[in-house]
Design a protein around this motif. Structure first.
Motif, PDB file in Angstrom:
ATOM      1  N   GLU A 163     -15.440 -27.290 -96.693  1.00 49.33           N
ATOM      2  CA  GLU A 163     -14.454 -27.364 -97.802  1.00 49.33           C
ATOM      3  C   GLU A 163     -14.466 -25.996 -98.449  1.00 49.33           C
ATOM      4  O   GLU A 163     -14.849 -25.850 -99.605  1.00 49.33           O
ATOM      5  CB  GLU A 163     -14.930 -28.391 -98.830  1.00 49.33           C
ATOM      6  N   ILE A 164     -14.034 -25.019 -97.685  1.00 52.00           N
ATOM      7  CA  ILE A 164     -14.275 -23.649 -98.108  1.00 52.00           C
ATOM      8  C   ILE A 164     -13.361 -23.210 -99.257  1.00 52.00           C
ATOM      9  O   ILE A 164     -13.554 -22.138 -99.809  1.00 52.00           O
ATOM     10  CB  ILE A 164     -14.203 -22.671 -96.916  1.00 52.00           C
ATOM     11  N   HIS A 166     -13.709 -24.335-101.938  1.00 52.69           N
ATOM     12  CA  HIS A 166     -14.575 -24.406-103.114  1.00 52.69           C
ATOM     13  C   HIS A 166     -15.792 -23.486-103.026  1.00 52.69           C
ATOM     14  O   HIS A 166     -16.780 -23.681-103.728  1.00 52.69           O
ATOM     15  CB  HIS A 166     -14.916 -25.866-103.411  1.00 52.69           C
ATOM     16  N   LEU A 167     -15.697 -22.476-102.187  1.00 53.00           N
ATOM     17  CA  LEU A 167     -16.657 -21.369-102.251  1.00 53.00           C
ATOM     18  C   LEU A 167     -16.623 -20.783-103.662  1.00 53.00           C
ATOM     19  O   LEU A 167     -15.552 -20.665-104.263  1.00 53.00           O
ATOM     20  CB  LEU A 167     -16.265 -20.257-101.260  1.00 53.00           C
ATOM     21  N   ALA A 168     -17.799 -20.413-104.179  1.00 51.96           N
ATOM     22  CA  ALA A 168     -17.853 -19.772-105.495  1.00 51.96           C
ATOM     23  C   ALA A 168     -17.414 -18.315-105.365  1.00 51.96           C
ATOM     24  O   ALA A 168     -17.877 -17.620-104.454  1.00 51.96           O
ATOM     25  CB  ALA A 168     -19.272 -19.847-106.047  1.00 51.96           C
ATOM     26  N   VAL A 226     -13.738 -11.875-100.416  1.00 47.83           N
ATOM     27  CA  VAL A 226     -15.023 -12.515-100.700  1.00 47.83           C
ATOM     28  C   VAL A 226     -15.210 -13.726 -99.771  1.00 47.83           C
ATOM     29  O   VAL A 226     -16.295 -13.951 -99.230  1.00 47.83           O
ATOM     30  CB  VAL A 226     -15.127 -12.939-102.183  1.00 47.83           C
ATOM     31  N   ASP A 230     -18.240 -14.255 -97.204  1.00 48.65           N
ATOM     32  CA  ASP A 230     -19.072 -15.459 -97.227  1.00 48.65           C
ATOM     33  C   ASP A 230     -19.035 -16.200 -95.893  1.00 48.65           C
ATOM     34  O   ASP A 230     -20.059 -16.705 -95.426  1.00 48.65           O
ATOM     35  CB  ASP A 230     -18.623 -16.397 -98.354  1.00 48.65           C
ATOM     36  N   LEU A 231     -17.873 -16.259 -95.269  1.00 50.91           N
ATOM     37  CA  LEU A 231     -17.786 -16.990 -94.004  1.00 50.91           C
ATOM     38  C   LEU A 231     -18.381 -16.177 -92.862  1.00 50.91           C
ATOM     39  O   LEU A 231     -18.900 -16.747 -91.899  1.00 50.91           O
ATOM     40  CB  LEU A 231     -16.340 -17.404 -93.728  1.00 50.91           C
TER      41      LEU A 231
ATOM     42  N   LEU B 167     -24.361 -13.402 -98.615  1.00 54.27           N
ATOM     43  CA  LEU B 167     -23.285 -14.090 -99.341  1.00 54.27           C
ATOM     44  C   LEU B 167     -22.980 -13.283-100.610  1.00 54.27           C
ATOM     45  O   LEU B 167     -23.895 -12.766-101.254  1.00 54.27           O
ATOM     46  CB  LEU B 167     -23.755 -15.487 -99.771  1.00 54.27           C
ATOM     47  N   ASP B 230     -22.019 -22.475-101.928  1.00 56.01           N
ATOM     48  CA  ASP B 230     -21.324 -21.832-100.809  1.00 56.01           C
ATOM     49  C   ASP B 230     -21.693 -22.474 -99.477  1.00 56.01           C
ATOM     50  O   ASP B 230     -20.847 -22.653 -98.602  1.00 56.01           O
ATOM     51  CB  ASP B 230     -21.650 -20.334-100.768  1.00 56.01           C
ATOM     52  N   ALA B 233     -20.071 -25.782 -99.112  1.00 54.40           N
ATOM     53  CA  ALA B 233     -18.663 -25.571 -98.758  1.00 54.40           C
ATOM     54  C   ALA B 233     -18.487 -25.176 -97.293  1.00 54.40           C
ATOM     55  O   ALA B 233     -17.566 -25.633 -96.624  1.00 54.40           O
ATOM     56  CB  ALA B 233     -18.052 -24.506 -99.659  1.00 54.40           C
ATOM     57  N   TRP B 268     -18.152 -32.645-104.764  1.00 55.54           N
ATOM     58  CA  TRP B 268     -18.628 -33.047-103.451  1.00 55.54           C
ATOM     59  C   TRP B 268     -19.076 -34.508-103.489  1.00 55.54           C
ATOM     60  O   TRP B 268     -19.749 -34.924-104.409  1.00 55.54           O
ATOM     61  CB  TRP B 268     -19.832 -32.201-103.022  1.00 55.54           C
TER      62      TRP B 268
END
Lengths: 302, 302
Positions: A163-164, A166-168, A226, A230-231, B167, B230, B233, B268
């Motif tokens: 559910e990316i 919702h990455l911070a 970003v 992150d991914l 990250l 992260d 996610a 979540w």
């Protein structure tokens, strides 16, 4: 008319529209239809009616692949498999997508149920920008933000699915005298900051009306870079595909590449960002081709 | 002395120390040794000498599992398989770990080569806090920060392997009048902000000397909770295990859970943070048990 006994069917189930297709193979669509997503009963009945008509016209459908908006229960071992989960979308929360659809279709039809973004990643890995790669990440930036990942050819599910959106993300709005965040759950997440509606709210007009040199795109590229960092850190993909409505903006992908390169600090042993961050080659067709590929895989596995 | 013909061997190759073990099974270690990591030749020769002695004493070693610090080429299809990649660690960059070790061992020995954190995740999933789960995330917070993920029981590799120490994290230092970042590559990454050396540099003394109510831990929990968000996610794990030296701090995991719950905004569909964010049950043994499990799997696959 000659009947083709080996037809496959696909649904790209989006939050705003459904795409349904019948095909001889994922690359050979015979008929396709699009209609708005309304209530689950109405929308799925319309999909089923399309497939019934197509069966009458073209012959038997052997398998159906679905790429759906989420969150959804895509785990075949789960008791809630085939269900839409906690969406704010009216009427869909807890709705048994697969069961309802199965009840509307004449014959026992094998059905594959995936997220729209995993389906798109599968489509791209077979026929698009992810060809020759085993680890394909697909992001869509539109009304919402989502992402799917094929790890060594298999869709990553985990407990539920990524559910990316919702990455911070850091608050880059501050540097622009802004404070837009359309996510009701999180202080500063990717979707809240960078989806289409966030752009529209922040600048007072939709992204499609903002010129390519508007600061909106510099800011958008910061947030999306970003996500790319992150991914890269979490998934280690071979390629990172950026699709969806917002990505139609001219020059945006180039800005993301430049920001990603800056933020990466030459740390990752990656190819040039030009060969790593790519638009989906199938464009808006990635999702439906992916859904058809899921159906094709059912047949191939027999 | 009775010889046991089915011994397995494991190496936990850390940046500061090596742990080598010989065992009847991953849960039944016969002998274990620890020594500092120096040059690759010296360190691996010492490991090989230990295994040769053990073979003389206990019988034949059938397989060797290695969990290594990184970055490392862990892809068996890659021409550089078995190599350490761009580490700043003197002498190790580009060193052919597996080839060199193989040359030091008497017989053709099947070797599995994984990241230390994937190995720890495997150990925990078999014998520790990840039991009964298919999707196990393991983070280590110490001299550096790394993480591994078992997706449906398989270690996630991707193009290389995850590198979650990098990250991107927001700058929380600012709120404490600080600006510590020990990563030479990134403006604000998890490792740069939250590894052991960052804590020591920021507060002028090592974390182990800071009391449990020191603001250092509030700040540390903010950074680590962003990582938890992260990775939720991106990976969608069943459980998120936090290990490593820094996590020995009393009360830190509780702070991370509280911050994670706050930052998740009830979005979540997860169990309570108390059942989701856990310490590794094998403690400091997770890595070596995981390495031995890799060796065991080679034998089981025969």
């Amino acid at each position: 008319m000659t009947e083709d006994p080996f037809l496959i069917a696909g649904i790209e189930a989006g939050g705003t529209k459904f795409v349904c297709a019948v095909a001889r193979s994922p690359g050979e669509i015979i008929e396709e239809t699009r209609f708005p997503t309304t209530t689950p009963e109405e929308t799925l009945s319309e999909a089923a009616a399309f497939f019934r008509t197509m069966t009458g016209r073209h012959g038997g459908i052997q398998a159906l692949g679905i790429g759906t908006f989420g969150p959804a229960d895509i785990n075949p071992r789960s008791p809630g498999y085939g269900q839409i989960l906690t969406t704010p979308k009216e009427g869909w929360k807890g709705f048994h997508f697969v069961d309802f659809l199965r009840g509307q279709l004449p014959d026992p039809l094998p059905i594959a149920f995936e997220t729209d973004v995993n389906a798109a990643a599968i489509g791209e890995s077979e026929f698009g920008a992810g060809r020759h790669h085993r680890n394909v990440a697909y992001l869509t930036v539109g009304t919402g933000i989502g992402g799917g990942f094929l790890h060594d050819g298999q869709a990553l599910h985990g407990r539920m699915h990524p559910e990316i959106g919702h990455l911070a993300v850091p608050d880059f709005d501050r540097d622009y005298g802004k404070s837009t965040n359309v996510c009701p759950f999180h202080e500063s997440c990717l979707e809240g900051r960078a989806c289409g509606p966030a752009i529209a709210e922040r600048w007072g007009q939709p992204g499609s009306e903002l010129p390519a040199d508007h600061p909106a795109w510099e800011l958008e590229a910061k947030y999306l870079s970003v996500a790319a960092v992150d991914l890269t850190a979490a998934w280690s993909p071979d390629v990172l595909l950026f699709g969806g409505g917002v990505m139609q903006q001219e020059g945006l992908i180039e800005r993301i590449r430049a920001e990603f390169t800056l933020r990466s600090g030459n740390y990752w042993a990656l190819p040039s960002a030009d060969d790593y961050i790519l638009p989906p080659a199938l464009g808006q067709q990635a999702g439906i081709v992916g859904a058809l590929t899921l159906a094709q895989r059912i047949i191939d596995a027999r």
